[in-house]
Each structure stands twice: as structure tokens, then as C-alpha cells.
Enzyme design. Structure first.
Site, short mmCIF file in Angstrom:
data_model
loop_
_atom_site.label_atom_id
_atom_site.label_comp_id
_atom_site.label_asym_id
_atom_site.label_seq_id
_atom_site.Cartn_x
_atom_site.Cartn_y
_atom_site.Cartn_z
N ARG A 1 4.31 8.58 9.02
CA ARG A 1 3.07 7.63 9.44
C ARG A 1 3.33 6.36 8.64
O ARG A 1 3.45 6.25 7.54
CB ARG A 1 1.66 8.15 9.07
CG ARG A 1 0.73 7.39 9.61
CD ARG A 1 -0.11 6.55 8.55
NE ARG A 1 -1.40 5.93 8.76
CZ ARG A 1 -1.84 5.10 7.96
NH1 ARG A 1 -1.14 4.58 6.91
NH2 ARG A 1 -2.97 4.41 8.65
N VAL A 2 3.11 5.07 9.59
CA VAL A 2 3.10 3.98 8.75
C VAL A 2 1.63 3.21 9.47
O VAL A 2 1.20 3.29 10.76
CB VAL A 2 4.04 3.09 9.59
CG1 VAL A 2 4.23 1.69 9.07
CG2 VAL A 2 5.57 3.63 9.26
N THR B 1 0.80 -1.28 -0.07
CA THR B 1 -0.02 0.07 -0.01
C THR B 1 0.97 1.25 -0.02
O THR B 1 2.17 1.30 0.60
CB THR B 1 -0.75 0.09 1.30
OG1 THR B 1 -1.93 1.22 1.11
CG2 THR B 1 -0.13 0.23 2.62
N GLY C 1 -5.73 1.93 8.91
CA GLY C 1 -4.92 0.91 9.60
C GLY C 1 -4.85 1.22 11.17
O GLY C 1 -4.45 0.19 11.73
C1 SD4 Z 1 -3.32 1.99 5.79
N1 SD4 Z 1 -4.64 -0.11 5.71
O1 SD4 Z 1 -2.24 2.46 5.59
C2 SD4 Z 1 -3.78 1.08 4.90
C3 SD4 Z 1 -4.88 2.03 4.09
C4 SD4 Z 1 -6.08 0.94 2.93
O2 SD4 Z 1 -7.64 1.02 2.06
O3 SD4 Z 1 -6.00 -0.11 3.31
N2 SD4 Z 1 -6.68 1.82 2.38
O4 SD4 Z 1 -3.73 2.22 6.75
#
Ligand code: SD4
Length: 335
Positions: free
Chosen positions: A220-221, A210, A246
Site C-alpha cells: 500500500r502507498v 511517512t 491518505g
Molecule cells: C498515509 N497520510 O499514508 C499518510 C498517513 C498519515 O497521519 O498522514 N498519518 O495515508
């Protein structure tokens, strides 16, 4: 809840939700997954499932498995399709940047033996999944971050390139006008890609990649590269992968939770539903304003998917059929 209402609610929320034009293609999404029963009949293998409507990615992965390729090759090559697709603004090249205009990628991979590799906050390398795999296979570590991950990728022979496309740049510049800090969740027909595969021997592995939340704070992670949150595999039990906000997945260690629930005897569908339940039933959860979705597969090849809001879907390639299934969701009948 109707889509229009959802969009309205989302725009009122403290956490904005971007609904891309591709959501209009949701009519293409098929029936709800009919394979979520608890029957213990032997599944036809190989089997590939992925978050959202990503038929090219699942077809690629299934083709590798059909030709007796390894499950890791299948997953890597499958999700690379989305990483390279500039139209998918949530993954790889063309991903939406952070608030400073930098595209930063998160990815992880996990194999049947419980080995895993991840990269977080990595820039300038399109195929984050390949770097994650190399972390797993070529280093004694599990996770590399930022500059170190990029340097490792370059040393491993990968090319550096600018991941910010004109389209994503223009949208970011428009966002800069207001600079309102609202993490945007993309609930489009394709998005963060999480993929789970079972090879002909019945062994399970998974991958997730992603560019994370658009316009996030630099550094940010999210959940996607965090083993246990964005992805978890236990080859004795099954696998799960997440998409959506997330932070909420991390707080509930979502994918590990789904797998552990399957270990306790729940079907993949039941396990995904309970994991979503953990999020929405938290005190003061503002789940109406964000999306989380899970897909899961168990050792028997049964699959499940579930989300908070409508329009999450799962693509499944099995028995020569590559189909997209609209997920059931928590807010159904609760509007
Ligand atoms: C995140 N889960 O960085 C990922 C973003 C995502 O659909 O899944 N968007 O939080």
C-alpha cells in the site's frame, strides 16, 4: 466534539483511529493560528510550517534558512529529525509496520521550480526524504518504488538498517492476535511530517515523509509521496501538505486543490477549509471515522491549517518564535 467522544466514535468505526499517549500533550498546543487573515502585509521571512507538534524539526529547518542555507537543505534536515526519532511511530525509523511486519516508507520533496522527487514503499533506509531529494536531483525520474528505491539509496551512499524497533514490533505482535484489518490513523501530536518553507527570497518549497498507515496491506502507498496529493508547491502561488487518511487525500488530489484554490484568491485558511469540505461533502463520506488535515502557505507568507477532527495542529517558526497552533476543524460545533 469532545476528545472522549471522538475516541469512542473512532473505536466503533470501520476505520480505527489510534490515539497515542502523546495526545495528552495537546494542552501544550497553543491558540488557533492568528495569522490566517487575508491581510497582504509583508511576512517576516524565512518562515517554516509543519504538520503536528514538531518544534525540533521546524527549529532545525529555520536555523538552516537563517544561516543562508538552501530551502531544500532546510526541509531535508528538518524532517530528518522526525525520521530519525524512534518515538515518532509514523515516520522513518520506528515507524509502525505493515500487516506483514515490514516498515515501508513514502516521501516526496518539491522545489520552487516545480521539480520533484519521491520514493514509495521503500524499506530499510531511515531517511526517505534524502532519497526523494536524490531522485529529484540525480535522476531523470520523479518516483522510485520498493527495491529499486532501496538499491538507488544504497548506491547513493545511504546505509541499510532495520527500521522495526522493539516497541513497534511488540505493538504489531499484539495487533496480530486479532489481525483485524482496520487501517489505523495516527492523530497524535507528531505524525507524518509535512513541511513547507519560504526562504528569505520568498521562494517556497516543501517536503513530506511517512511510514504510512499502520498495518496496511503490504504494498500500500498513501498520499504522502504523491505529488499533488500529499504535497504540492507552486512558487507563484503557495504550497500545501496533507496528513491523515491518505486514500481520501488522493481521491480529491488534496494539496493541488488547496494550491489551486489559493490561486483563485482564497486565503490559505479558506483553501484548507474548502479542501476538507470536498472530502466531507462527498456522498456517503464516512468522515466521522477518519482524520485528514491540511496546512498551507501562500506567497505572501500567510498560513492556514484545517482538519476534520479536533487535535490536528501546525508548528510555525517565524520571527524567532517556534509555536504550535491548534487547528480549527470541521466537526467543531457539529458534535
Ligand atoms: C498515509 N497520510 O499514508 C499518510 C498517513 C498519515 O497521519 O498522514 N498519518 O495515508
Amino acid at each position: 466534539m469532545k476528545r472522549r467522544n471522538f475516541i469512542k466514535n473512532a473505536s466503533l468505526s470501520s476505520v480505527g483511529v489510534a490515539v497515542g499517549s502523546s495526545i495528552l500533550n495537546c494542552a501544550e498546543n497553543k491558540k488557533e493560528d492568528s495569522t490566517t487573515t487575508t491581510s497582504k502585509t509583508k511576512a517576516s521571512l524565512p518562515l517554516v510550517i509543519a504538520t503536528w507538534n514538531v518544534p525540533n524539526a521546524t527549529a532545525k529547518a529555520w536555523g538552516v534558512l537563517q544561516n543562508n542555507g538552501s530551502v531544500l537543505d532546510a526541509l531535508e534536515q528538518g524532517v530528518m529529525i522526525e525520521e530519525a526519532d524512534e518515538k515518532n511511530q509514523s515516520v522513518g525509523k520506528g515507524g509502525r509496520p505493515d500487516r506483514d511486519g515490514n516498515v515501508t516508507l513514502d516521501a516526496c520533496i518539491m522545489n520552487k521550480d516545480g521539480d520533484c522527487g519521491a520514493v514509495v514503499y521503500m524499506q530499510n533506509i531511515t531517511h526517505a526524504i534524502s532519497v526523494a531529494r536524490k531522485v529529484m536531483e540525480d535522476t531523470p525520474h520523479v518516483m522510485l518504488a520498493g527495491k529499486g528505491a532501496e538499491q538507488f539509496a544504497v548506491k547513493s551512499g545511504m546505509k541499510q538498517e532495520n527500521l522495526l524497533t522493539e516497541k513497534s514490533k511488540k505493538e504489531w505482535e499484539e495487533w496480530l492476535v486479532e489481525k483485524e484489518y482496520k487501517p489505523i490513523i495516527n492523530i497524535e501530536n507528531h505524525d507524518t511530517i509535512g513541511m513547507l518553507a519560504i526562504d528569505k527570497n520568498g521562494d517556497i518549497s516543501g517536503a513530506c515523509t511517512t511510514s504510512g498507515l499502520a498495518y496496511k496491506i503490504a504494498g500500500r502507498v498513501g498520499d504522502s509521496p504523491i505529488i499533488g496529493s500529499g504535497l504540492f508547491i507552486d512558487n507563484e502561488v503557495g504550497g500545501a501538505v496533507a496528513t491523515g487518511l491518505g486514500e481520501e487525500v488522493v481521491k480529491t488530489v488534496g494539496s493541488f486543490l488547496v494550491v489551486e484554490l489559493m490561486r483563485q484568491g482564497k486565503s490559505p485558511q479558506e483553501a484548507c477549509e474548502e479542501a476538507i469540505g470536498r472530502i466531507v461533502n462527498k456522498p456517503n463520506s464516512n468522515y466521522k471515522n477518519f482524520q485528514v488535515g491540511y496546512i498551507a502557505v501562500n506567497k505572501q507568507g500567510e498560513t492556514g491549517s484545517y482538519s476534520i477532527h479536533e487535535w490536528f495542529s501546525m508548528t510555525k517558526y517565524q520571527d524567532g518564535k517556534n509555536e504550535n497552533y491548534q487547528s480549527d476543524y470541521y466537526l467543531k460545533d457539529k458534535a
